[in-house]
Motif scaffolding. Structure first.
Motif, PDB file in Angstrom:
ATOM      1  N   VAL A 140       0.717  -1.115  -0.076  1.00 55.12           N
ATOM      2  CA  VAL A 140      -0.023  -0.089  -0.011  1.00 55.12           C
ATOM      3  C   VAL A 140       0.952   1.340  -0.122  1.00 55.12           C
ATOM      4  N   LYS A 141       0.491   2.252  -0.653  1.00 58.40           N
ATOM      5  CA  LYS A 141       1.221   3.648  -0.610  1.00 58.40           C
ATOM      6  C   LYS A 141       0.233   4.588  -0.821  1.00 58.40           C
ATOM      7  N   ALA A 142       0.821   5.839  -0.135  1.00 58.93           N
ATOM      8  CA  ALA A 142      -0.168   6.968  -0.037  1.00 58.93           C
ATOM      9  C   ALA A 142       0.745   8.300  -0.141  1.00 58.93           C
ATOM     10  N   SER A 143       0.324   9.401  -0.676  1.00 56.64           N
ATOM     11  CA  SER A 143       1.181  10.311  -0.795  1.00 56.64           C
ATOM     12  C   SER A 143       0.176  11.670  -0.971  1.00 56.64           C
ATOM     13  N   TYR A 144       0.747  12.873  -0.625  1.00 53.49           N
ATOM     14  CA  TYR A 144       0.088  14.257  -0.643  1.00 53.49           C
ATOM     15  C   TYR A 144       0.944  15.366  -0.640  1.00 53.49           C
ATOM     16  N   GLU A 145       0.786  16.142  -1.626  1.00 51.53           N
ATOM     17  CA  GLU A 145       1.726  17.680  -1.775  1.00 51.53           C
ATOM     18  C   GLU A 145       0.637  18.752  -1.708  1.00 51.53           C
ATOM     19  N   HIS A 146       1.012  19.611  -1.005  1.00 52.71           N
ATOM     20  CA  HIS A 146       0.416  21.047  -1.312  1.00 52.71           C
ATOM     21  C   HIS A 146       1.459  21.629  -2.321  1.00 52.71           C
ATOM     22  N   SER A 147       0.978  21.757  -3.720  1.00 56.08           N
ATOM     23  CA  SER A 147       2.023  22.140  -4.770  1.00 56.08           C
ATOM     24  C   SER A 147       1.417  23.560  -5.465  1.00 56.08           C
ATOM     25  N   VAL A 148       2.511  23.989  -5.970  1.00 54.94           N
ATOM     26  CA  VAL A 148       2.242  25.421  -6.636  1.00 54.94           C
ATOM     27  C   VAL A 148       2.970  25.225  -8.064  1.00 54.94           C
ATOM     28  N   ARG A 149       2.263  25.850  -9.033  1.00 50.73           N
ATOM     29  CA  ARG A 149       2.729  26.074 -10.289  1.00 50.73           C
ATOM     30  C   ARG A 149       2.797  27.323 -10.673  1.00 50.73           C
ATOM     31  N   VAL A 205      -0.992  38.447 -19.024  1.00 49.24           N
ATOM     32  CA  VAL A 205       0.069  38.798 -18.253  1.00 49.24           C
ATOM     33  C   VAL A 205      -0.457  38.649 -16.968  1.00 49.24           C
ATOM     34  N   ALA A 206      -1.587  38.798 -16.554  1.00 47.68           N
ATOM     35  CA  ALA A 206      -2.245  38.860 -15.365  1.00 47.68           C
ATOM     36  C   ALA A 206      -2.515  37.507 -14.610  1.00 47.68           C
ATOM     37  N   LEU A 207      -2.109  36.342 -15.381  1.00 48.00           N
ATOM     38  CA  LEU A 207      -2.293  34.904 -14.556  1.00 48.00           C
ATOM     39  C   LEU A 207      -1.925  34.994 -13.209  1.00 48.00           C
ATOM     40  N   HIS A 208      -2.556  34.297 -12.530  1.00 47.20           N
ATOM     41  CA  HIS A 208      -2.058  33.927 -11.288  1.00 47.20           C
ATOM     42  C   HIS A 208      -1.408  32.386 -10.963  1.00 47.20           C
ATOM     43  N   PRO A 209      -0.560  32.105 -10.255  1.00 44.65           N
ATOM     44  CA  PRO A 209       0.040  30.710 -10.049  1.00 44.65           C
ATOM     45  C   PRO A 209      -1.338  30.035  -9.736  1.00 44.65           C
ATOM     46  N   GLU A 210      -1.058  28.713  -9.982  1.00 46.29           N
ATOM     47  CA  GLU A 210      -2.073  27.629  -9.632  1.00 46.29           C
ATOM     48  C   GLU A 210      -1.582  27.163  -8.058  1.00 46.29           C
ATOM     49  N   THR A 211      -2.582  26.584  -7.340  1.00 46.14           N
ATOM     50  CA  THR A 211      -1.951  25.991  -6.228  1.00 46.14           C
ATOM     51  C   THR A 211      -3.096  24.783  -6.237  1.00 46.14           C
ATOM     52  N   SER A 212      -2.694  23.772  -5.532  1.00 53.80           N
ATOM     53  CA  SER A 212      -3.414  22.522  -5.433  1.00 53.80           C
ATOM     54  C   SER A 212      -2.771  21.640  -4.117  1.00 53.80           C
ATOM     55  N   ASN A 213      -4.142  21.109  -3.605  1.00 48.20           N
ATOM     56  CA  ASN A 213      -3.774  19.924  -2.733  1.00 48.20           C
ATOM     57  C   ASN A 213      -3.879  18.649  -3.329  1.00 48.20           C
ATOM     58  N   ASN A 214      -2.898  17.742  -3.416  1.00 49.46           N
ATOM     59  CA  ASN A 214      -2.983  16.342  -4.269  1.00 49.46           C
ATOM     60  C   ASN A 214      -2.820  15.344  -3.380  1.00 49.46           C
ATOM     61  N   TYR A 215      -3.901  14.290  -3.404  1.00 55.81           N
ATOM     62  CA  TYR A 215      -3.716  13.124  -2.600  1.00 55.81           C
ATOM     63  C   TYR A 215      -3.709  12.041  -3.459  1.00 55.81           C
ATOM     64  N   ASN A 216      -3.067  10.886  -2.923  1.00 62.49           N
ATOM     65  CA  ASN A 216      -2.946   9.545  -3.768  1.00 62.49           C
ATOM     66  C   ASN A 216      -2.956   8.682  -2.705  1.00 62.49           C
ATOM     67  N   LEU A 217      -3.498   7.386  -2.937  1.00 62.39           N
ATOM     68  CA  LEU A 217      -3.927   6.244  -2.397  1.00 62.39           C
ATOM     69  C   LEU A 217      -3.744   5.089  -3.351  1.00 62.39           C
ATOM     70  N   GLY A 218      -2.830   3.978  -2.912  1.00 63.03           N
ATOM     71  CA  GLY A 218      -2.883   3.203  -4.058  1.00 63.03           C
ATOM     72  C   GLY A 218      -2.600   1.510  -3.356  1.00 63.03           C
ATOM     73  N   LEU A 219      -2.865   0.660  -4.003  1.00 62.85           N
ATOM     74  CA  LEU A 219      -2.526  -0.862  -3.674  1.00 62.85           C
ATOM     75  C   LEU A 219      -1.737  -1.262  -4.910  1.00 62.85           C
ATOM     76  N   PHE A 220      -0.845  -2.180  -4.793  1.00 68.06           N
ATOM     77  CA  PHE A 220      -0.232  -2.958  -5.769  1.00 68.06           C
ATOM     78  C   PHE A 220       0.391  -4.188  -5.358  1.00 68.06           C
ATOM     79  N   GLY A 221       0.834  -5.109  -6.433  1.00 67.22           N
ATOM     80  CA  GLY A 221       1.413  -6.402  -5.874  1.00 67.22           C
ATOM     81  C   GLY A 221       1.948  -7.052  -7.231  1.00 67.22           C
ATOM     82  N   THR A 222       2.492  -8.053  -6.915  1.00 68.19           N
ATOM     83  CA  THR A 222       3.099  -9.017  -7.784  1.00 68.19           C
ATOM     84  C   THR A 222       2.557 -10.586  -7.350  1.00 68.19           C
TER      85      THR A 222
END
Length: 720
Positions: free
Chosen positions: A476-485, A503-520
């Protein structure tokens, strides 16, 4: 165990580490067949070795690692390969060399950052991308979903694409030539030569690609003189030639006392494009062209000092783009034209628009092993882009010199426990943006009157990624980031052709969440099943979206106050005897506008509407079978079938217009078939393939038609 059996076991372990497969390698040694006199029977031993790409996929972050080796003999681009990956969709504006939009988990375009060996891909030139990088120079493509590791030193919001090139310690020559439908041609050469008796190597690379892109457009408007009106008919594209040349040479040393690797290099890239349409296919052009030329010099240094690993890269690029639009004409899809009062693209005066965008990038970092279980890393990136523009014919166009400088500083702490079964990374980032915007023309459209000409701002981001492996079939894996572009220069300043500055564009901001299962799951010595299931959520503020004017075909980037994206990716891979491989993946993403009220206080009609012009459900299926020792010893034949399915979606906001009149990109279903044959241990390689084998009508970005059925062939020679 006898010495002979020990030798076989050691050799099998070495071979498993070097075996080139998609995800894992299987080596089976039957000891009873080689030592009949021994009284101890060991039976069959199966050794599995994971590629570096597979290890990355099983790390703390949500990653797809696309291995290129199995497709290097085909006439495909990196875009074709990553487009089959789960959660990833590439949409084109035409054929070979056309502009494209790559989305990862519902976020796309400039929300995705591109790198080559950890350095921004822009350093190679503004028109160097996944389409014209030689496939035979690439080992794998890493696709980071939502959460981007700090070592890339990026302000990516939706993810990142990192192209990892091949690094060999031997001499080799790799040359190929391919040709196919729509007058398409491609030639690539890459080599490496070590000067005898030294650690000095020289690596030249050359790539050439060309296409007329004269495929048939189905059901477009053409003028019928007899009927004295426009009618729908089929017509070939007639002004869409594309030519790309990339040349590079690197010289350096490897594995010497003062450097693990040190190199200096230079490159040149030239891309010449005829412009056939605007952002939508109802605007047809017959004369405009866009040409870009870029020169780059770079240097890199990597060295590990006991517990400290250091790296530094410095690069400067001279990038020049020229767009010519001087014909006062209005074209139709059959190639006929009528006189017009202005040029084709803007309807105004003749223009030869010049953009010079020198780019300087400094990337440096170091990581230190505090102990066996703890590591700390620091990374820094400086990205300075200048924008010097003028027009050689249109004297009303206001020249300007704009500069956008980004600095990104990051700190990462990583810990591993329980024999690496549990791994966690924490990171923080500081985004420093300095803008010097001097253009003031057309202020009501470009927003020039809403900003300060000189401004410095700082933004903070942070994240964490963790993975725990219970056993091989379940992790199992999980990740989070408060990111800015931070907005790109092409978003802020336009591209001189189809993109209007904002030219008046503002930066994007985001709260990104991931949750995953994997296996072999190793079913037995011949059958293996791998799987992954990932869920994701993106809360985006000031989402930067490309808006297209249906009237004139222009595009401009604007901010949407709030966008929510959620979805899932699923993938299952079955392999048998390292011969048969079956891959199935599917993705669903739901991106909604959360702007409840407009700026005037009235309710927004598009509140909770799905973001338009974005595929939200799609799937891929791939089946390949490899035959070995078919006609001679050490030959190999690989047969592969790929199928893509995309659910229909709206071109514009679903709240606008009556249901029966809304523009819809229809459901698409496209199948490709390929055959590749290698002999003399991979020295000689040929392939033939047919794309869109059933000649289905397929649309893409902004409902622009993609090519129909096409056939390609390629020959590759590899000397090692």
């Amino acid at each position: 165990m006898t010495m002979h059996r020990r030798s076989i076991l050691i050799l099998s372990l070495i071979a498993s580490a070097l075996w080139p497969t998609r995800g894992t390698a299987t080596i089976i040694c039957d000891y009873d067949s080689v030592a009949q006199a021994d009284s101890v029977s060991l039976g069959a031993v199966t050794v599995y070795a994971k590629t570096l790409g597979k290890k990355l996929e099983e790390g703390a972050y949500s990653i797809n690692a696309v291995e290129v080796l199995s497709n290097v003999n085909r006439l495909v681009s990196l875009n074709n390969l990553v487009d089959r990956s789960s959660g990833v969709k590439v949409r084109r504006q035409g054929g070979v060399g056309s502009d494209f939009d790559l989305s990862i988990n519902g976020l796309s375009g400039n929300s995705i950052r591109y790198f080559i060996d950890g350095v921004p891909l822009d350093t190679k030139g503004s028109d160097v991308n996944l389409d014209n990088i030689p496939v035979n120079t690439v080992e794998r493509v890493e696709l980071y979903k939502g959460v981007v590791p700090a070592y890339l030193s990026s302000d990516a919001l939706g993810g990142a694409v990192n192209i990892v090139t091949k690094r060999s310690l031997s001499n080799y020559l790799d040359v190929s030539y391919g040709a196919g439908s729509f007058h398409t041609q491609s030639a690539d050469l890459t080599a490496q030569y070590f000067i005898p008796g030294t650690a000095v190597s020289i690596r030249p690379t050359f790539s050439y690609s060309y296409s007329k892109n004269d495929y048939k457009m189905k059901g477009v408007e053409v003028w019928d003189e007899d009927a004295d009106k426009y009618v729908y008919a089929d017509s070939k594209r007639f002004h869409d030639d594309y030519r790309s040349v990339i040349a590079q040479i690197e010289a350096g040393v490897s594995r010497v006392s003062w450097a693990d690797r040190f190199y200096i290099g230079g490159s040149f890239a030239a891309v010449d494009k005829e412009i056939q349409t605007g952002a939508m296919q109802n605007k047809v052009y017959g004369m405009p062209t866009r040409n870009s030329h870029s020169w780059n010099v770079s240097a890199g240094y990597v060295k590990r000092w006991d517990k400290l690993n250091t790296r530094i890269n410095l690069s400067h690029t001279w990038d020049r783009t020229e767009t010519v639009d001087t014909a006062f004409r209005k074209y139709s899809w059959d190639g006929t034209w009528l006189p017009a009062s202005g040029n084709e693209m803007t309807g105004k005066d003749r223009t030869i628009r010049i953009y010079n965008r020198p780019l300087t990038v400094l990337s440096a970092g170091g990581d230190y092993d505090i102990s066996e279980h703890h590591n700390v890393a620091v990374n820094y990136m400086l990205n300075r882009t200048s924008n010097r523009r003028h027009d050689e014919l249109d004297k009303t166009f206001e020249p300007s010199r704009d500069v956008v400088t980004k600095q990104i500083i990051s700190l990462t702490y990583t810990q591993t426990f329980f024999d690496t079964r549990w791994q966690t990374s924490y990171f923080i980032k500081d985004y420093i943006n300095r803008s010097d915007i001097r253009q003031t023309d057309n202020a009501t459209v470009t927003g020039a009157g809403l900003i300060k000409p000189h401004e410095v701002k700082s933004y903070w981001g942070a994240g964490v990624g963790s993975r725990y492996r219970f056993f091989e079939p379940l992790a199992v894996k999980a990740s989070y980031e408060h990111s800015v572009r931070l907005p790109l220069s092409r978003e802020l300043l336009g591209n001189g052709t189809t993109i209007i500055p904002n030219v008046a564009l503002h930066p994007e901001t985001s709260n990104n969440y991931n949750l995953g299962l994997f296996g072999t799951w190793h079913i037995d010595g011949e059958n293996m099943l791998t799987y992954s299931a990932d869920g994701f959520i993106r809360h985006v503020q000031n989402y930067i979206r490309a808006v297209v004017s249906e009237r004139d075909g222009y595009m401009q980037y604007t901010n949407e106050p709030a966008i929510d994206v959620k979805g899932v990716d699923l993938e299952v891979v079955y392999t048998w005897r390292n011969a048969l491989s079956v891959t199935l993946n599917g993705s669903w993403s739901d991106a909604r506008n959360l702007r409840k009220y407009k700026t005037d206080g009235n309710p927004s009609a598009t509140y909770k509407n799905r973001v338009p012009n974005r595929p939200w459900m799609y799937a891929n299926a791939q089946v390949s079978y490899t035959l070995r020792d078919l006609f001679c010893r050490d030959d190999r034949m690989r047969i592969e079938c790929d199928h893509q399915w995309i659910h229909w979606y709206y071109l514009n906001w679903e709240a606008y217009g009556a249901k029966e009149s809304k523009a819809v990109i229809p459901t698409q279903s496209v199948t490709d078939l390929s055959l590749a044959y290698s002999w003399h241990s991979g020295r000689y390689n040929v392939s033939v393939e047919c794309t869109n084998i059933f000649d289905r009508l397929a649309y893409d970005n902004y409902m622009l038609q993609k090519p129909g059925r096409a056939v390609y062939a390629k020959f590759r020679l590899f000397l090692n």
